[in-house]
Design an enzyme around this catalytic site. Structure first.
Site, mmCIF file in Angstrom:
data_model
loop_
_atom_site.group_PDB
_atom_site.id
_atom_site.type_symbol
_atom_site.label_atom_id
_atom_site.label_comp_id
_atom_site.label_asym_id
_atom_site.label_seq_id
_atom_site.Cartn_x
_atom_site.Cartn_y
_atom_site.Cartn_z
ATOM 1 C CG ASP A 301 -2.185 0.826 0.942
ATOM 2 O OD1 ASP A 301 -3.213 0.606 1.592
ATOM 3 O OD2 ASP A 301 -2.103 1.725 0.074
HETATM 4 C C1 GLC Z 1 -4.339 4.218 -0.368
HETATM 5 C C2 GLC Z 1 -5.227 3.041 0.040
HETATM 6 C C3 GLC Z 1 -5.269 1.922 -0.967
HETATM 7 C C4 GLC Z 1 -5.149 2.508 -2.358
HETATM 8 C C5 GLC Z 1 -3.754 3.067 -2.486
HETATM 9 C C6 GLC Z 1 -3.516 3.729 -3.845
HETATM 10 O O1 GLC Z 1 -3.625 4.668 0.745
HETATM 11 O O2 GLC Z 1 -4.991 2.467 1.315
HETATM 12 O O3 GLC Z 1 -6.489 1.210 -0.763
HETATM 13 O O4 GLC Z 1 -5.372 1.514 -3.346
HETATM 14 O O5 GLC Z 1 -3.440 4.004 -1.451
HETATM 15 O O6 GLC Z 1 -4.305 4.860 -3.962
#
Ligand code: GLC
Length: 756
Positions: A301
């Protein structure tokens, strides 16, 4: 490259001694044997090996680095200079870029400017639609229409791929029992069995039946694992639970996506048993790739590698990079961790080059499977983009999906549906003519400011010139000002019927949007009370991203229609429902507490040794609130009524390899044709460990005309009756099972059978 190589070869001793991980037992092996995921050698194996043979270590690590464009920022780090990085082979993937032209430019940089011309993969959070926005995932789940949920994912993939997107960071499959957590809106509610079914159809919707087609996109199962259970519902918070709860409640939806063939996984921000997901070798190498046999690539993430330093399991970004790489993580999302540390880590022997190769193999395999080496620009066609975006049939389906997601919570004296003979309708409330909230959080490229149809617009579209439509905002979502009350009360008195649209702002749910108080914000309930006095034919149009504690409102409101944030066509769908062109059939997938003190509250709870007995002091209860929720899982009304009868089980005794067949008659006893979600719950009365008082194990959504009766047939198999037993093996135990069937999780019709 042989199979052994595909297994993560990591410095296991280093990682395990540091982190004291879960032991990996045969429970998962047994359960995963049920999965049909056998790792196969990729048909691109020779091309991948050939290409990797030409790559330098720098080029390999470049493939493991993910950057963000500057079009949409979904996390704390904004990155400039991403185009230079792509040209220098330092970005194998990138997120937050779309439109055919812009993505063509970025793909061209990766193909024309780098030594080996490896195309970039572009990812985006296409969570509930790309341009045509559907109800957010938890709202959509309230339709219990698996086919429709698969279709909306398919439509999202068609639109996103037409704008050059290869990969979505969805489905989010985190089970959650805590509405304080803002991200409940992204999942499929509190139930594991239903969440698993929904996870499967969403993966298949995004990836289609052939990932090499250019109208399909890679799905990404997230957030592995148990991100939906942060302490006190506070986002990013600590997750700590028994292995049994983890495997029984939180893991099955992840397994369902493995069985559905998901191509990528994403880490979670949280720790699990003291080990952050992004450095948790047990999760990624031992369980996901080992026991479950999953084959694909894993992305962190957003800056999750970096966050292992504040988590306190890494002293600096070098240590964090080593931890993540040796846990089996392939791609670093916007952390600049891998790109700046992995080469040194390989030179120091802290990360084997074979670990890098295993990651790069998976990344390149995805690019081959997408067809990007064959034609890097197959997703960058401006003509296709123009044809696909917001096409009439997609918008029409979004309207149907929106109506299906709505849940009729209360309808005293059948105020709804409104008659079309009314002369005047008043549309009131801070959300009655507000576009920006209707597509919720995580609305991808949805046009928040202009495109969504408001309640007021939907009503006007519906009634045309035949009915006088009055409007007043009445108040704001937040704040205490009552200066708009008088005007709202005045028009309520003038109208035959009233729609009062109240609830949350869209940014009050989603990521980093946990709340300690989930009452109706502001003074909206005060306005509602005045409106109810002014007109008894008032329907609350509730718009919210989570269950709210609205017990007081429930006592006084004649009608409450839960519409969530219903997407691009929200207003039109709401008008379809309130004027009876669509009879609501939604059922809650998350419990509505009476107050925040009851949380966590969910239907599949344990009985305890002192189950509630109103006549006994020393039983499990509160002094100030009942144990029951305001509205339970599976609950939802219709404009008609349904009668259940003749519940039968075809065998009183079975062996575990036999199927139990359940049947029940359902009659439409009201004045409207309507759909009912017939639900089946089991209760394993005695087990080697305590078992939930109810567990959803089947349902059927059925249309019944007025007066019509249908016999619904459901069945139970060995897996339905299996659980993680005292020794953590997954299987059945002999004994009595009670089966409840009805229109909600508190169904009372019961039959029983015995498993020998
Ligand atoms: C965010 C979220 C995740 C998302 C990623 C890209 O922090 O936790 O669910 O897909 O970053 O945007």
């Amino acid at each position: 490259m042989d199979m052994k190589f595909l297994k993560r070869i990591t410095s296991l001793a280093l990682v395990v001694s540091m982190l004291g991980l879960y032991s990996c037992d045969n429970a998962n092996a047994q359960h995963s044997k049920n999965n049909n995921t056998v790792k196969s050698i990729s048909k691109y194996d020779s091309q991948i090996k050939d290409l990797m043979g030409k790559m330098t270590l720098d080029e390999k690590i470049g493939q493991m680095n993910m950057l963000t464009s500057d079009w949409d920022v979904t996390g704390p780090v904004m990155r400039a200079g991403y185009k230079e990085a792509i040209k220098s082979g330092k970005a194998g993937t990138l997120l937050n870029a779309f439109t055919a032209d812009y993505t063509r430019e970025l793909v061209q940089l990766s193909v024309d400017s780098t030594r080996l011309g490896i195309p970039i993969i572009l990812g985006y959070d296409v969570i509930h639609g790309h341009r045509t926005i559907f109800p957010f995932p938890m709202a959509e789940a309230c339709s219990w229409d698996l086919e429709a949920m698969g279709k909306s994912a398919r439509i999202a993939a068609v639109e996103a791929s037409a704008e050059g997107i290869h990969w979505t960071f969805a489905p989010m499959v985190d089970i959650s029992r805590d509405p304080r957590w803002g991200r409940v809106m992204e999942g499929a509610g509190e139930d594991t069995w239903l969440g698993s079914k929904i996870a499967e159809v969403r993966v298949k919707g995004f990836q289609g039946d052939d990932i090499s087609k250019n109208n399909t996109i890679l799905a990404c199962t997230k957030h592995f694992a148990a991100y939906g259970a942060p302490e006190a519902g506070r986002d990013y918070g600590t997750v700590d639970m028994s292995k049994r709860v983890l495997m029984e409640i939180y893991m099955p939806p992840f397994q369902a996506t493995v069985d559905a063939g998901v191509k990528t996984f994403m880490t979670a921000f949280n720790e699990l048993d003291g080990v952050p997901s992004t450095g948790n070798k047990w999760l990624w190498t031992d369980l996901l790739r080992g026991e479950w046999g999953w084959d694909g690539f894993i992305v962190t993430d957003y800056t999750a590698i970096n966050e292992m330093v504040p988590h306190g399991v890494a002293g600096d970004l070098y240590d964090a990079s080593v931890l993540a790489a040796n846990a089996g993580i392939d791609v670093d999302m916007v952390g600049d961790a891998y790109i700046n540390n992995l080469k040194k880590a390989v030179e120091n022997g802290d990360v084997k080059e074979s670990t890098i190769d295993a990651a790069v193999y998976q990344i390149l395999k995805a690019k081959y499977e997408l067809g990007l080496f064959e034609d890097p620009y197959r997703y960058n066609d401006a003509t296709r983009e123009k044809k696909e975006i917001l096409s009439p049939e997609k918008v029409a389906f979004a309207r149907k999906s929106a109506a299906e997601s709505m849940v009729l919570l209360k309808n005293d004296k059948e105020v709804l549906p409104f008659s079309k003979d009314i002369k005047t309708i008043a549309v009131i409330g801070p959300l009655a003519d507000e576009k920006e909230d209707l597509i919720a959080a995580w609305s991808a490229a949805g046009d928040r400011a202009n495109r969504p149809v408001t309640v007021l617009e939907g009503v006007k579209n519906k009634v045309g010139d035949n009915v006088k439509v009055l409007y007043a905002k009445g108040t704001e979502v937040e704040g205490t000002s009552t200066k708009g009350f008088a005007e709202a009360i005045k028009i309520a008195k003038q109208a035959d019927v009233v729609l009062l649209a109240i609830g949350e702002k869209y940014w009050m749910s989603g990521e980093a949007a946990s709340k300690s108080n989930i009452d109706m914000p502001g003074n909206q309930e005060a306005l509602a009370k005045e409106i109810f006095k002014a007109n008894k034919n008032t329907a609350i149009i509730l718009m919210n991203g989570r269950p709210l504690t609205i017990e007081e409102l429930d006592k006084t409101a004649p009608v409450i229609l839960e519409t969530w944030f219903a997407g691009t066509e929200a207003g039109n769908a709401i008008a379809d429902v309130v004027f009876g062109d669509y009879n609501p059939a939604g059922k809650l997938v998350m419990t509505f507490p009476r107050n925040v003190g009851q949380i966590p509250i969910y239907y599949n709870h344990k009985n305890t040794g002192r189950p509630l007995d109103p006549n006994e002091k020393y039983t499990t209860k509160y002094l100030d609130v009942p144990n029951t929720p305001l509205y339970p899982f599976g609950y939802g009304l219709s404009y008609t009524t349904f009668e259940y009868s003749n519940l039968k089980v075809d065998k009183n005794e079975i062996t575990e390899d036999q199927i139990v067949n359940i049947s029940i008659d359902v009659k439409n006893t009201g004045n409207y044709d309507g759909e009912e979600v017939v639900q089946m719950y089991i209760h394993d009365v005695v087990g080697s460990v305590t078992r939930p008082v109810r567990e959803l194990r089947g349902f059927e959504k059925v249309m019944l005309k007025k007066g019509e009766t249908k016999t619904i047939k459901l069945s139970l198999n060995k897996k339905d009756l299996s659980f993680y037993r005292l020794d953590m093996t997954f299987g059945t135990e002999p004994g009595k099972f009670d089966v409840y069937v009805g229109g909600s999780s508190d169904a009372e019709d019961k039959v029983s059978f015995t498993l020998k």
